[in-house]
Design a protein around this motif. Structure first.
Motif, PDB file in Angstrom:
ATOM      1  N   PRO A  41       0.924  -1.315   0.024  1.00 53.58           N
ATOM      2  CA  PRO A  41      -0.024   0.010   0.060  1.00 53.58           C
ATOM      3  C   PRO A  41       0.767   1.234  -0.022  1.00 53.58           C
ATOM      4  O   PRO A  41       0.560   2.373  -0.740  1.00 53.58           O
ATOM      5  N   GLY A 156      -4.490 -10.411   4.446  1.00 52.87           N
ATOM      6  CA  GLY A 156      -4.030  -9.388   3.519  1.00 52.87           C
ATOM      7  C   GLY A 156      -2.547  -9.406   3.722  1.00 52.87           C
ATOM      8  O   GLY A 156      -2.037 -10.571   4.263  1.00 52.87           O
ATOM      9  N   GLY A 157      -1.745  -8.552   3.030  1.00 52.27           N
ATOM     10  CA  GLY A 157      -0.230  -8.710   2.938  1.00 52.27           C
ATOM     11  C   GLY A 157       0.494  -9.036   4.409  1.00 52.27           C
ATOM     12  O   GLY A 157       1.087  -9.925   4.595  1.00 52.27           O
ATOM     13  N   VAL A 158       0.060  -7.932   5.068  1.00 51.66           N
ATOM     14  CA  VAL A 158       0.770  -7.980   6.381  1.00 51.66           C
ATOM     15  C   VAL A 158       0.044  -9.231   7.216  1.00 51.66           C
ATOM     16  O   VAL A 158       1.044 -10.130   8.080  1.00 51.66           O
ATOM     17  N   LYS A 217      -8.132  -0.791  10.422  1.00 54.55           N
ATOM     18  CA  LYS A 217      -9.514  -0.146  10.413  1.00 54.55           C
ATOM     19  C   LYS A 217     -10.298  -0.243  11.433  1.00 54.55           C
ATOM     20  O   LYS A 217     -11.612   0.303  11.459  1.00 54.55           O
ATOM     21  N   PHE A 218      -9.882  -0.381  12.581  1.00 54.56           N
ATOM     22  CA  PHE A 218     -10.522  -0.719  13.912  1.00 54.56           C
ATOM     23  C   PHE A 218     -10.336   0.461  15.187  1.00 54.56           C
ATOM     24  O   PHE A 218     -10.919   1.039  15.421  1.00 54.56           O
TER      25      PHE A 218
HETATM   26  N1  LIG Z   1       3.701   0.880   9.457  1.00 60.02           N
HETATM   27  C1  LIG Z   1       4.243   0.202   8.485  1.00 60.02           C
HETATM   28  O1  LIG Z   1       5.731   0.027   8.514  1.00 60.02           O
HETATM   29  C2  LIG Z   1       3.638  -0.430   7.504  1.00 60.02           C
HETATM   30  C3  LIG Z   1       4.207  -1.370   6.550  1.00 60.02           C
HETATM   31  C4  LIG Z   1       3.092  -2.485   5.622  1.00 60.02           C
HETATM   32  C5  LIG Z   1       2.031  -1.997   5.672  1.00 60.02           C
HETATM   33  N2  LIG Z   1       1.341  -0.890   6.502  1.00 60.02           N
HETATM   34  C6  LIG Z   1       0.080  -0.505   6.357  1.00 60.02           C
HETATM   35  O2  LIG Z   1      -0.672  -1.626   6.919  1.00 60.02           O
HETATM   36  C7  LIG Z   1      -1.736  -1.793   6.090  1.00 60.02           C
HETATM   37  C8  LIG Z   1      -2.253  -3.037   5.699  1.00 60.02           C
HETATM   38  O3  LIG Z   1      -1.009  -3.500   4.544  1.00 60.02           O
HETATM   39  P1  LIG Z   1      -1.354  -4.757   3.898  1.00 60.02           P
HETATM   40  O4  LIG Z   1       0.198  -5.036   2.996  1.00 60.02           O
HETATM   41  O5  LIG Z   1      -1.689  -5.832   4.574  1.00 60.02           O
HETATM   42  O6  LIG Z   1      -2.443  -4.209   2.846  1.00 60.02           O
HETATM   43  P2  LIG Z   1      -3.441  -5.409   2.045  1.00 60.02           P
HETATM   44  O7  LIG Z   1      -2.464  -6.295   1.708  1.00 60.02           O
HETATM   45  O8  LIG Z   1      -4.070  -4.499   1.038  1.00 60.02           O
HETATM   46  O9  LIG Z   1      -4.598  -5.836   3.122  1.00 60.02           O
HETATM   47  C9  LIG Z   1      -5.727  -5.151   3.346  1.00 60.02           C
HETATM   48  C10 LIG Z   1      -6.543  -6.007   4.507  1.00 60.02           C
HETATM   49  O10 LIG Z   1      -7.338  -5.040   4.997  1.00 60.02           O
HETATM   50  C11 LIG Z   1      -8.700  -5.761   5.261  1.00 60.02           C
HETATM   51  N3  LIG Z   1      -9.724  -4.649   4.990  1.00 60.02           N
HETATM   52  C12 LIG Z   1     -10.013  -3.823   3.985  1.00 60.02           C
HETATM   53  N4  LIG Z   1     -10.917  -3.035   4.309  1.00 60.02           N
HETATM   54  C13 LIG Z   1     -11.450  -3.545   5.453  1.00 60.02           C
HETATM   55  C14 LIG Z   1     -12.429  -3.197   6.405  1.00 60.02           C
HETATM   56  N5  LIG Z   1     -13.282  -1.972   6.172  1.00 60.02           N
HETATM   57  N6  LIG Z   1     -12.560  -3.643   7.551  1.00 60.02           N
HETATM   58  C15 LIG Z   1     -11.652  -4.631   8.004  1.00 60.02           C
HETATM   59  N7  LIG Z   1     -10.848  -5.265   7.159  1.00 60.02           N
HETATM   60  C16 LIG Z   1     -10.458  -4.564   5.990  1.00 60.02           C
HETATM   61  C17 LIG Z   1      -8.714  -6.738   3.981  1.00 60.02           C
HETATM   62  O11 LIG Z   1      -9.290  -7.621   4.331  1.00 60.02           O
HETATM   63  P3  LIG Z   1     -10.905  -8.270   3.700  1.00 60.02           P
HETATM   64  O12 LIG Z   1     -10.608  -8.461   2.291  1.00 60.02           O
HETATM   65  O13 LIG Z   1     -11.067  -9.623   4.425  1.00 60.02           O
HETATM   66  O14 LIG Z   1     -11.880  -7.175   3.995  1.00 60.02           O
HETATM   67  C18 LIG Z   1      -7.043  -7.129   3.566  1.00 60.02           C
HETATM   68  O15 LIG Z   1      -7.022  -8.300   4.315  1.00 60.02           O
HETATM   69  C19 LIG Z   1      -2.048  -0.584   4.968  1.00 60.02           C
HETATM   70  O16 LIG Z   1      -2.571   0.575   5.604  1.00 60.02           O
HETATM   71  C20 LIG Z   1      -0.654  -0.392   4.831  1.00 60.02           C
HETATM   72  O17 LIG Z   1      -0.166   1.197   4.564  1.00 60.02           O
HETATM   73  C21 LIG Z   1       2.274  -0.123   7.408  1.00 60.02           C
END
Ligand SMILES: NC(=O)c1ccc[n+]([C@@H]2O[C@H](COP(=O)([O-])OP(=O)(O)OC[C@H]3O[C@@H](n4cnc5c(N)ncnc54)[C@H](OP(=O)(O)O)[C@@H]3O)[C@@H](O)[C@H]2O)c1
Length: 316
Positions: A41, A156-158, A217-218
């Motif tokens: 993301p 999801g990814g993480v 998201k929570f």
């Molecule tokens: N701080 C850091 O260093 C760091 C590093 C990596 C990522 N991040 C952040 O972490 C977040 C997740 O990254 P990712 O790579 O896992 O993203 P991703 O692969 O796009 O996964 C997003 C996840 O969010 C869930 N989701 C989406 N909308 C939702 C909702 N309304 N309610 C509940 N679950 C929902 C989806 O599951 P469902 O399809 O089951 O809804 C999906 O599993 C992003 O915001 C990213 O920017 C931060």
């Protein structure tokens, strides 16, 4: 070399594949023939200009943090890698990037040897999302065997890495995802799956020692009641409220709220490599694109509905 370049911030079609000069090797850098990258993301947040205050206003830029490939050359100060080595790791996506290209330079201390059990594409799926999951659980979440751990965005990814890491640490894992992803969450190793469109896990008061809000998201306030008395909530997004809680958590003794900011380092990549070797960690790749499909890959990532990872296959 070919690379996906942006010349301004904007929609996915600002990503254009062009012929550009190879990057210059710094003394602490490794030059890599890129086999694969993956989409996170932060890549579309950078491309859109949402985090321009971090990524700056200098163009052109080559985006992409995650990389797997073969070492072409090493800077003078590099000790643990040599030309010909197969490596994986990640550069800082907003400030340096460079992985959406046939050749990139990356700091050596952000790379490790690629696990032999994985293809290049599989290895490219791990670095940023896997390191975030690892550091969120162990560094911020103080993970211990036997803990009751809840992970949102569990497919999801993480989240899909976090589920596997918490299982490998002998924790009791509850995954939260949409009901359509229930079977994947079970396959990843969740002891229990809560579909957020069927049940609100936040009503299970006093239940979890650790909540990793991987989907972000929570929020701490609404998850707090579901924590045990000394439970820890970890977010993946550094919003102002959780940043203040994070600072305060050093002095707090009850429930605590923290956030993770992934820090690329060889040691954590090597720890994940060992879990790959023992069969406890495996990336789930849902979509593969060539470099020319990078705009479509970003469109898909922006839906925030991807299961596992999107990989960009670039070289051999
Ligand atoms: N701080 C850091 O260093 C760091 C590093 C990596 C990522 N991040 C952040 O972490 C977040 C997740 O990254 P990712 O790579 O896992 O993203 P991703 O692969 O796009 O996964 C997003 C996840 O969010 C869930 N989701 C989406 N909308 C939702 C909702 N309304 N309610 C509940 N679950 C929902 C989806 O599951 P469902 O399809 O089951 O809804 C999906 O599993 C992003 O915001 C990213 O920017 C931060």
């Amino acid at each position: 070399m070919k690379a996906a370049v942006i010349r301004k911030y904007g929609k996915p079609d600002v990503l254009q594949v062009e012929e550009v000069q190879e990057p210059v090797l710094g003394s602490r850098d490794v030059k890599i023939a890129v086999s694969a990258s993956s989409v996170n993301p932060v890549d579309f947040k950078t491309r859109s200009g949402k985090i321009f205050f971090i990524s700056g206003l200098r163009f052109p830029k080559i985006l992409g943090g995650d990389v797997a490939g073969r070492v072409l050359a090493c800077g003078d100060a590099v000790q643990h890698l040599s030309p010909g080595d197969e490596v994986y790791g990640f550069s800082s996506a907003p400030t340096r990037g460079g992985a959406y290209a046939e050749v990139m330079c990356c700091k050596a201390d952000r790379l490790a040897h690629k696990p032999v059990e994985l293809s290049m594409s599989e290895a490219a799926a791990i670095p940023l999302a896997g390191s975030t999951a690892y550091q969120a659980l162990y560094k911020q979440g103080e993970l211990q065997p036997g803990m009751r751990v809840l992970i949102t965005g569990a497919t999801g990814g993480v989240g899909h890495f976090a589920v596997q890491l918490a299982r490998a640490a002998d924790c009791q894992v509850t995954g939260v995802c949409h009901s359509r992803n229930r079977s994947l969450a079970e396959e990843l190793g969740c002891d229990e799956v809560i579909a957020y469109d069927e049940e609100d896990f936040r009503k299970r008061h006093g239940t979890y020692d650790l909540i990793l809000d991987a989907a972000a998201k929570f929020g701490y306030g609404s998850c707090r009641p579901a924590l045990t008395e000394k439970g820890i909530y970890v977010s993946t997004i550094p919003a102002p409220g959780i940043m203040l809680r994070h600072l305060w958590s050093r002095y707090a003794s009850g429930r605590r709220g923290r956030f993770v900011s992934a820090h690329a380092n060889t040691a954590d990549l090597e720890r994940m490599s060992r879990l790959v070797e023992t069969g406890q960690l495996r990336p789930h790749i849902e979509h593969r694109f060539p470099l020319t499909g990078i705009a479509d890959a970003h469109r898909l990532s922006e839906t925030e509905r991807v299961r596992g990872k999107i990989v960009i296959e670039i070289g051999e």
